[in-house]
Design an enzyme around this catalytic site. Structure first.
Site, PDB file in Angstrom:
ATOM      1  N   HIS A  59       8.267  -1.188   3.126  1.00  0.00           N
ATOM      2  CA  HIS A  59       7.434  -0.109   3.678  1.00  0.00           C
ATOM      3  C   HIS A  59       7.396  -0.192   5.204  1.00  0.00           C
ATOM      4  O   HIS A  59       7.380   0.824   5.895  1.00  0.00           O
ATOM      5  CB  HIS A  59       6.004  -0.204   3.139  1.00  0.00           C
ATOM      6  CG  HIS A  59       5.830   0.370   1.773  1.00  0.00           C
ATOM      7  ND1 HIS A  59       6.190   1.656   1.464  1.00  0.00           N
ATOM      8  CD2 HIS A  59       5.343  -0.170   0.625  1.00  0.00           C
ATOM      9  CE1 HIS A  59       5.918   1.888   0.184  1.00  0.00           C
ATOM     10  NE2 HIS A  59       5.411   0.792  -0.351  1.00  0.00           N
TER      11      HIS A  59
ATOM     12  N   HIS B 154       9.365  -5.233  -1.836  1.00  0.00           N
ATOM     13  CA  HIS B 154       8.900  -3.847  -1.875  1.00  0.00           C
ATOM     14  C   HIS B 154       7.922  -3.598  -0.717  1.00  0.00           C
ATOM     15  O   HIS B 154       8.073  -2.634   0.038  1.00  0.00           O
ATOM     16  CB  HIS B 154       8.222  -3.562  -3.225  1.00  0.00           C
ATOM     17  CG  HIS B 154       7.567  -2.218  -3.304  1.00  0.00           C
ATOM     18  ND1 HIS B 154       8.125  -1.143  -3.962  1.00  0.00           N
ATOM     19  CD2 HIS B 154       6.404  -1.756  -2.763  1.00  0.00           C
ATOM     20  CE1 HIS B 154       7.330  -0.089  -3.826  1.00  0.00           C
ATOM     21  NE2 HIS B 154       6.279  -0.437  -3.112  1.00  0.00           N
ATOM     22  N   GLU B 155       6.938  -4.466  -0.585  1.00  0.00           N
ATOM     23  CA  GLU B 155       5.918  -4.257   0.455  1.00  0.00           C
ATOM     24  C   GLU B 155       6.533  -4.302   1.852  1.00  0.00           C
ATOM     25  O   GLU B 155       6.277  -3.455   2.694  1.00  0.00           O
ATOM     26  CB  GLU B 155       4.823  -5.316   0.333  1.00  0.00           C
ATOM     27  CG  GLU B 155       4.005  -5.217  -0.955  1.00  0.00           C
ATOM     28  CD  GLU B 155       3.463  -3.825  -1.202  1.00  0.00           C
ATOM     29  OE1 GLU B 155       3.168  -3.096  -0.235  1.00  0.00           O
ATOM     30  OE2 GLU B 155       3.350  -3.452  -2.386  1.00  0.00           O
TER      31      GLU B 155
HETATM   32 ZN   LIG Z   1       4.715   0.674  -2.255  1.00  0.00          ZN
END
Ligand SMILES: [Zn+2]
Ligand SMILES: *[C@@H]1O[C@H](CO)[C@@H](O)[C@H](O)[C@H]1NC(C)=O
Ligand SMILES: *[C@@H]1O[C@H](CO)[C@@H](O)[C@H](O)[C@H]1NC(C)=O
Ligand SMILES: *[C@@H]1O[C@H](CO)[C@@H](O)[C@H](O)[C@H]1NC(C)=O
Ligand SMILES: [Ca+2]
Ligand SMILES: [Ca+2]
Length: 593
Positions: free
Chosen positions: A404, A400-401
């Site tokens: 980004h 997820h990170e």
């Molecule tokens: Zn996030």
């Protein structure tokens, strides 16, 4: 100007952008398409509302749009893009500056800034994608016609502006060079700003826009996106961790110098460490063996567990580097690498991964500055269990990170400025969940839950599993009428994309090798191509509607529109049909579907 007057004006701007033919009732959350409210400064006491002019977006399907320059000998991408923007918007060459450009295997992308009096605008931009034949495939613009433009000579010195930024934000300017740029405000005036990067000890990292005539912080770009989660009651469940020892997992085609350059967790794509960025974790042998056995009964901070966490985070980030590279997140598309091997883009920006970072708890974050400065991932411990758990050991949190970084770099040409509105920031959260979902699916696209290990709860950290079932997950486009927080908005987008992925796999089948072989038309391969391709062609600060259109245009660019109706049906099933507008559901399909 009174605040009520200001409100009216911004409302009109939002309406004008969101609606063309259908008179939809006004929804207050439409402001999310153009604004973001942030709390900054000492005790987060300063409320700053940033403004991002609405973007128009036109797509030209499989045919593309002919443009005079396309036919010339020796097609020059940047010249053609600048010329197209000028004719399309009726502006002169002095109003257009190329920011960046890159060519993928299916589109040729150029990113443009509006310019006036020789000074570029930070938030009025355009991008043009030509298809491989040189015809215009899509065009987006947030260019403005301001009612007034500030004088070009600052009356506030850079030194004073830095002081103001530091005081207002309670942080320190870093050594990134400051710039002088126009900024268009919600009242349609363009002000002159000193743009200064400010950081603080706990990880705030922003660009501050300081009015160069009024000496006041008027806007920020926030480079940091964090995870945040909903607390759910903790149930006892033992999560099977399933560690494996992998031998040479790197892809030599996408990581020509490997993942490690020495015998530590430091290499061309990333460096993973605890506390000190100067070294990573040393392998146990000179041949580079990183096998640390995690003991879940002990605290995450004991050395074997810490080392296991560092190695796992390093492994996930490098894996995502290699996978996303194959799908188009390359050097020239503004990825994260120290050495770019002469393949374009700015180097010296491998991801820094701080494991068990002491600045936070029960969370994680990722900062995405412009191409050429390292992305910064910070993984925290989670204190909902005893012993605590480590976010670096849950792959979906790391994925997820890391995602980004991909979405913030590829949208808008590597500036890190183009997922800043509430709605675009929300989709940023959604794409990040979606990447984790895609990475962990094994065939038929079942329900997907994120973050269940760190909170020790099978329900995970989101409000619903991502699901084909509208009973299991009732979120749809109209949910945006009431949602205001980026992660909540992200759930709507991720659930929509989960259904798009499921539809593509139903229609085109599944590939077990999608992480290493991006050829063929299996649904999960098609999905990831469209995911990455669309980022480059969508507008700066996209909305759900323009991001949907970009995915459908990406299919025209890559697959001659073979999946057009599959895509429309999936979007329409979540309220994003052909006539959807203003956060109102619509399930209409376009003609031919
Ligand atoms: Zn996030
Ligand atoms: C840094 O800034 C953030 C965001 O404004 C704030 O929440 C945090 O408390 C600040 N940290 C310090 C040490 O001032
Ligand atoms: C302001 O910044 C200083 C230095 O980073 C920090 O010690 C202090 O806690 C901050 N104040 C607030 C209220 O965030
Ligand atoms: C939104 O769309 C979905 C699916 O088309 C539908 O089931 C739901 O009732 C709609 N909700 C609203 C608030 O319009
Ligand atoms: Ca780079
Ligand atoms: Ca998980």
């Amino acid at each position: 100007m009174s605040s009520s007057h200001e409100l009216l004006k911004t409302v009109l701007v939002a309406m004008a952008c969101a609606s063309t033919t259908i008179a939809a009732p006004f929804v207050p959350t439409l402001k999310h398409e153009t604004h973001r409210v942030r709390l900054v400064g000492r005790d987060s006491a300063l409320k700053l509302e940033t403004f991002h002019p609405p973007s128009m977006f036109e797509t030209f399907g499989t045919e593309g749009l002919d443009h005079p320059l396309a036919k010339r000998e020796g097609f020059d991408l940047e010249n053609a893009a600048a010329a197209f923007v000028q004719t399309k918007l009726g502006v002169g060459s002095d109003a257009v500056e190329i920011h960046s450009s890159f060519v993928s295997d299916v589109s040729q992308n150029a990113f443009v800034k509006q310019k006036s009096n020789g000074i570029t605008f930070s938030n009025a931009v355009a991008n043009v994608a030509f298809n491989i034949e040189g015809k215009v495939a899509s065009f987006s613009s947030s260019f403005v016609k301001p009612d007034s433009i500030a004088d070009t000579i600052p009356t506030v010195s850079l030194e004073d502006a830095i002081k103001t930024a530091e005081e207002t934000l309670n942080g320190s300017a870093n050594n990134h060079p400051a710039t002088l740029e126009y900024l268009v405000l919600g009242d349609n005036t363009a002000i002159l700003t000193h743009v200064i990067q400010v950081e603080n000890d706990s990880g705030m990292w922003v660009e501050a826009f300081v009015d160069a005539h009024e000496n006041k912080v008027v806007s920020i770009t926030d480079f940091v996106t964090s995870l945040t989660y909903r607390v759910l009651p903790i149930q006892k469940e033992i999560v099977t961790q399933g560690f494996e020892t992998l031998v040479n997992p790197e892809n030599a085609a996408t990581s020509p110098s490997g993942w490690v350059t020495t015998t530590t967790t430091a290499g061309n794509n990333a460096i993973a460490f605890k506390s000190s960025q100067t070294t990573g974790v040393a392998s146990q042998s000179s041949s580079g063996s990183f096998v640390f056995t995690q003991d879940p009964a002990q605290a995450p901070t004991v050395s074997a567990n810490l080392n296991a966490a560092i190695v796992n985070a390093f492994y996930v980030v490098n894996s995502i580097h290699d996978i996303s590279y194959l799908y188009g997140f390359t050097e020239s598309a503004f990825n994260f690498q120290n050495n770019n091997f002469g393949k374009g883009g700015a180097g010296n920006d491998r991801v820094t991964i701080s494991v068990q970072d002491s600045a936070g708890i029960d969370n994680a974050d990722f900062a995405t500055p412009a191409d050429g400065t390292s992305g910064r991932m910070r993984m925290f411990l989670w204190d909902l269990t005893n012993p605590q758990r480590d976010g670096s050991l849950e792959n979906d949190i790391v994925s997820h990170e890391n995602t980004h970084g991909i979405t913030n770099r590829m949208t808008g040409g590597g500036t890190g400025r183009c997922l800043q509105t509430t709605e675009a920031g929300g989709m940023g959260e959604g794409w990040s969940d979606t990447m984790a979902d895609w990475l962990e699916q094994t065939s038929t696209i079942g329900d997907y839950v994120l973050g269940q290990y760190v909170i020790n709860n099978p329900a995970g950290i989101r409000t619903h599993p991502y699901s084909r079932s509208a009973t299991t997950n009732p979120l749809n486009y109209a949910s945006l009428k009431t949602l205001t927080e980026v992660h909540a908005i992200g759930e709507v987008w991720a659930n929509t994309l989960h259904n798009v992925l499921a539809a593509l796999v139903d229609a085109n089948g599944w590939s077990d090798t999608a992480k290493t072989d991006v050829s063929g038309t299996a649904g999960n391969v098609v999905f990831m191509h469209l995911f990455i391709d669309a980022l480059a062609i969508q507008p700066c600060n996209p909305t759900f509607l323009t991001a949907r259109d970009a995915i459908i245009q990406a299919d025209a660019n890559r697959y001659a529109g073979a999946n057009r109706c599959t895509l429309w049906r999936a979007f329409a099933s979540k309220g994003l049909g052909f006539n959807a507008v203003s956060h109102n559901n619509d399930s209409t399909l376009p003609s031919g579907c």
